[in-house]
Every structure is written in C-alpha cells, then in structure tokens.
Write an enzyme that holds these catalytic residues in place. Structure first.
Site, PDB file in Angstrom:
ATOM      1  CB  CYS A 208     -15.224  -7.844   6.696  1.00  0.00           C
ATOM      2  SG  CYS A 208     -16.645  -7.634   7.801  1.00  0.00           S
TER       3      CYS A 208
ATOM      4  NE  ARG B  20     -17.285  -6.229  13.481  1.00  0.00           N
ATOM      5  CZ  ARG B  20     -17.587  -5.663  12.325  1.00  0.00           C
ATOM      6  NH1 ARG B  20     -16.737  -4.818  11.775  1.00  0.00           N
ATOM      7  NH2 ARG B  20     -18.718  -5.934  11.716  1.00  0.00           N
TER       8      ARG B  20
ATOM      9  CB  CYS C 287      -0.683   0.078   8.202  1.00  0.00           C
ATOM     10  SG  CYS C 287      -1.416  -1.187   7.131  1.00  0.00           S
TER      11      CYS C 287
ATOM     12  CB  CYS D 261     -18.169  -0.804   8.565  1.00  0.00           C
ATOM     13  SG  CYS D 261     -17.169  -1.648   9.806  1.00  0.00           S
TER      14      CYS D 261
ATOM     15  CB  CYS E  84      -1.642   4.043   7.980  1.00  0.00           C
ATOM     16  SG  CYS E  84      -2.815   4.608   6.723  1.00  0.00           S
TER      17      CYS E  84
ATOM     18  CB  CYS F  30     -18.149  -5.503   5.223  1.00  0.00           C
ATOM     19  SG  CYS F  30     -17.337  -3.974   5.781  1.00  0.00           S
TER      20      CYS F  30
ATOM     21  CB  CYS G 186      -0.921   0.009   1.207  1.00  0.00           C
ATOM     22  SG  CYS G 186      -2.042   1.438   1.252  1.00  0.00           S
TER      23      CYS G 186
END
Length: 330
Positions: free
Chosen positions: A107, A270, A70, A198, A67, A138, A63
C-alpha cells in the site's frame, strides 16, 4: 472434531442494515457479540489466515487538508517536513523488501488533497512495477478526478484507499476542507473504474458509540461492500487538534470490529493504525471477532507500528498463518 458452524451464504450479504439493527448488535453481551462475529467470520474466511500488508509513504507532509488527527497537514505544526514524490526505484526497493518479509499487499500513500494530472503517469508507472513483483497494489492519493481512476485501473491498481473516518454526523467536527460526499464521490469513481475499495475509519476522534455504528452503516450501504475495511485506533499527534483525545476503550474497539464483521461478512477487516498500543490479548480478541488483516513493518506513514518481530511472535503464539510459516521453514 470441529464444532458445526451455522450455515451462511452470499444471500446473507446485506446493504440495507437499519440503525436499530446495528445498535442492537453492538449492545449485545460481549461474549454473544464476539461469538456471532466469529461464526460469520468462519463461514466466509479461513480463520487461520491473517493477511499482511505493508504501507509506505511515497509523498509525505504538506497536505492542504485540515484533518484534525493528521501529522501531515500543512495547517498544523507537527514537525513533519514536506517531501516530494518518492522516485520509483526507492519505492520498488521497499516493495521487494516487503514481499521478502511475507507481505501480500503493498500500500502506498501520498499526502495530497487530490491526485494532480501531472503526477498520474508517475503513479501509474509505480503501480505497474509493484504489480509486476507479484504483490497486490493499493494507493491512497486523496480525491480522484474524472478519468483518473480508469488510468489507475489500467495500470493494474487493485485497491484504492479513501477512508470515511467517522460518521456523517460527526465528520465536520474533525474535517472541514472536504465533505463526506466528496469522499463518497471518489469511492464511486474508483468502483466505477473496477478498482476494489479499501475504506474504513478511525476510532478515538471524540466520537460516541452512535458515531461508530453510523460509520459502519455508511460502509455497509456501499454496494458491493468495500473489499477491505481498515479499523484504526487514533494515534494522537502533538500539534494536531486531537493531540489530547481520549483513547477509545479496548472493549469498544473490539465491539466495533465484531460489528464490522457481522455487517460486512465478506470484507477483509484490518487492524490498522494504533496497533502498537494494543495488548496481545486485545489483538487476539479482535482476530477472534473477525479481523483478518494487519499492517506489518515498523511504521505506518508517519505513525509507529508494532513491528515485524512482535507480529510474527504473536501470530505464531496464536497459531495463525501456520501454513505460511511452515512453508518458510525454520
């Protein structure tokens, strides 16, 4: 005989919480805060049911985002190897296995900065196929461009996940390659297309109490509220800037769950990443405070998870999901 519960209704759903109100709730004596949250939870949800979702990484690593937490960022050396988009047959095998183990929602996450038009058809085919198995669907695919959310909705996508991660004020301490408003724009596109949201955040990024309240203020001001609110506890990853981050205290995490329940009464809250570091007592208090969903399985994308056997044992001990367990038989 059940104790009488305070009366709540949809008129109690607010999108105009002030910071002063939210901070006052967060600072209540712990037992008072949890009691209030539990009361609201029982007014809007079945307190004996915990939704179970399964998360699968359908495209891992590589990616372009930075972040700071991550493992899948190409900017950090975390040992995670980039992979191509998983083929549909492999995804379907995992989806059927998840359903057989009791998952309500499936998901799927792809480590992309944004969904490319060349991949939309493949993603939509996967969504349609998973939906046909009787599972809620999702996806988390990064930012969405104009028109992409509509195509996902037409394919049958139920939820789009795109976390805000933290407060607007603290955000640039964690991420610099896209803005807070970029994230809100993607959420707006999904909502406009009729896809449920979400969206939640991560605790333990080095933020303070004001940032946790700030995150929930942002979420509670979305109208309508996100249908699902994942609350993650940072899983530190070697090689990332937050590898040595100090873990959020148990009671602070539970307070945040309780505040989420009070501010967004109808949302599903969640317990997401980091649950393998939580004791049974901590998880039980989170359920009492209004959490009513967990991720099942041994892994969340590239992070470890509690595991199905441990989850089943804990839910049984707490008397949760009893109806589903009874239907499954011995």
């Amino acid at each position: 005989m059940d104790a009488p519960q305070p009366a709540y209704s949809d008129t109690d759903i607010r999108t105009d919480w002030t910071r002063a109100e939210a901070e006052a709730l967060y600072r209540l004596p712990f037992s008072d805060l949890v009691f209030r949250a539990a009361s609201v939870h029982r007014a809007f949800h079945d307190p004996g049911k915990i939704e179970r979702a399964q998360l699968l990484s359908i495209k891992t690593g590589g990616c372009a985002e930075d972040c700071g937490y991550c493992s899948q960022s190409a900017k950090f050396d975390t040992g995670v190897k980039a992979s191509k988009l998983m083929d549909k047959d492999t995804v379907m095998e995992a989806a059927r296995a998840a359903k057989a183990k009791g998952a309500d929602r499936f998901c799927m996450g792809a480590a992309w900065r944004s969904l490319k038009d060349r991949d939309v058809e493949k993603i939509c085919d996967i969504v349609t196929s998973v939906k046909a198995e009787g599972l809620e669907t999702c996806m988390t695919l990064g930012m969405l461009e104009e028109g992409q959310a509509e195509r996902l909705a037409d394919a049958g996508l139920d939820f789009y996940n795109h976390n805000l991660d933290t407060s607007r004020e603290y955000y640039d301490k964690v991420i610099t390659t896209r803005t807070y408003d970029d994230r809100l724009e993607t959420l707006g596109r999904a909502r406009k297309a009729g896809v449920k949201l979400c969206v939640g955040g991560i605790l333990g990024l080095g933020e303070d109490q004001e940032d946790r309240v700030g995150l929930l203020l942002e979420l509670s001001r979305l109208d309508p509220h996100p249908e699902s609110v994942p609350v993650n506890r940072l899983v530190p990853v070697k090689g990332t800037p937050l590898a040595e981050a100090k873990n959020v205290k148990d009671l602070d995490f539970i307070r945040t769950v309780a505040l989420a329940r009070l501010m967004m009464p109808k949302s599903v809250v969640r317990l997401s990443a980091g649950r393998e570091t939580m004791s049974e007592t901590m998880q039980a208090l989170c359920f009492l405070a209004g959490a009513n969903s967990i991720f099942m399985g041994e892994a969340l994308l590239t992070a470890p998870n509690a595991g199905d056997d441990a989850d089943s044992a804990l839910l049984a001990e707490l008397g949760l999901n009893r109806e589903a367990a009874d239907a499954a038989g011995p």
